[in-house]
Design a protein around this motif. Sequence first.
Motif, PDB file in Angstrom:
ATOM      1  N   ASP A   1      43.177  32.269  44.058  1.00  0.00           N
ATOM      2  CA  ASP A   1      42.323  33.355  44.338  1.00  0.00           C
ATOM      3  C   ASP A   1      43.286  34.285  44.881  1.00  0.00           C
TER       4      ASP A   1
ATOM      5  N   ALA B   1      36.849  41.528  45.564  1.00  0.00           N
ATOM      6  CA  ALA B   1      35.586  41.288  45.007  1.00  0.00           C
ATOM      7  C   ALA B   1      36.156  41.793  43.827  1.00  0.00           C
ATOM      8  N   ALA B   2      36.309  42.317  43.709  1.00  0.00           N
ATOM      9  CA  ALA B   2      36.788  43.134  41.681  1.00  0.00           C
ATOM     10  C   ALA B   2      37.896  42.593  41.372  1.00  0.00           C
TER      11      ALA B   2
ATOM     12  N   GLU C   1      34.900  44.874  48.857  1.00  0.00           N
ATOM     13  CA  GLU C   1      34.290  45.298  46.990  1.00  0.00           C
ATOM     14  C   GLU C   1      35.735  45.054  46.391  1.00  0.00           C
TER      15      GLU C   1
ATOM     16  N   ASP D   1      38.723  39.394  42.539  1.00  0.00           N
ATOM     17  CA  ASP D   1      38.211  38.083  41.525  1.00  0.00           C
ATOM     18  C   ASP D   1      37.748  37.744  40.254  1.00  0.00           C
ATOM     19  N   ARG D   2      37.300  38.811  39.475  1.00  0.00           N
ATOM     20  CA  ARG D   2      36.823  39.574  38.501  1.00  0.00           C
ATOM     21  C   ARG D   2      37.839  39.822  37.534  1.00  0.00           C
ATOM     22  N   GLY D   3      39.025  39.846  37.776  1.00  0.00           N
ATOM     23  CA  GLY D   3      39.560  40.478  36.752  1.00  0.00           C
ATOM     24  C   GLY D   3      40.039  41.790  36.942  1.00  0.00           C
ATOM     25  N   GLU D   4      39.946  42.965  37.722  1.00  0.00           N
ATOM     26  CA  GLU D   4      39.334  44.257  38.063  1.00  0.00           C
ATOM     27  C   GLU D   4      39.926  44.729  39.065  1.00  0.00           C
TER      28      GLU D   4
ATOM     29  N   ASP E   1      39.218  46.877  33.941  1.00  0.00           N
ATOM     30  CA  ASP E   1      39.553  45.573  33.504  1.00  0.00           C
ATOM     31  C   ASP E   1      41.950  45.761  34.040  1.00  0.00           C
TER      32      ASP E   1
END
Length: 309
Positions: free
Chosen positions: A139, A210-211, A207, A213-216, A247
């Motif tokens: 994480d 959280a991005a 925010e 975490d998505r690779g963004e 990305d």
Amino acid sequence: MTPAPAAGLCSTFCRVLQEPLPGTAVVATGWVVVEQPGPWGAKAPTQSHLDPVFGGKFDDDCKKADVRFGLIRSPGRHADAVRRSHQVFVASTTPGRSWLLGGCVADPSELTALDLGAVARGDRTAVLPSLPGLKTVDDPIVLVCTNGKRDECCAILGRPLVAGLAERVPGRVWEANHLGGHRFAPTATYLPAGTMHGHLTVDTAVEILAAADRGETVLTGLRGRSTWTKRGQAAEVAVRELIGELDLDALEVVGEAADTVTVQHADGRSWTVPVTSAPADPPRPDSCGKEPFAMPILHTGTPVPGRAR
């Protein structure tokens, strides 16, 4: 809720004058941070409870390797001296080779064994045996600058941000001694990607995490990715804004000329981005208590598409 900056603070000048944030992140392909409770001075590696001889030399060694060294603390109040192990995080920020390692050391001086060259190259296989005990951290984490001895804005604006994040994302936020760009406070670094954001609120910081975490990433307040030079950071952000690319690993800075930077997409597209520097008008301070001056400000033009591979 992050308080509004007060009159006279360097961050107030920055906001009022709408200074552009892209191209203002620190430059480092790797990061090494170690937990050091207690007070920090303006130059924390040599002005804290960390051994100053070790702190000064290790900081110098990291700079030579293009690695950023810093101190971190967990949110909340801290005793001046605590006998305990020290949390360590080691990160590589290069697209395609981004990773985060974590572990504990009994004494920060154990970091002298760390293969800093491998950190800078993003060679995790070589880093792991150099400091046994490091393990992959899945994480992303957030480092928020809170060192009031370095700049008043970081304490006034950074500490409330840390407190808010500690409630929303416990265990994933750390106070940091210095991240550069006090005038963009509250400012933070997200590891392992090394993206830096300024003018944060608790909501925007959550925010962005959280991005991550998505690779963004998130374009709001994006100062740049520390992997690139400051001109490269500005150019990469300009392309992201043009095409809406979030990305983290989709873009690379592949070339720099006198007044342009070339940014390439993983799908083969490329752009030539005009990047120039001009003295700030009007002059402004880059830190609280300093005299205003015409600091150089980076400006980008519209990215020009190149021929796809």
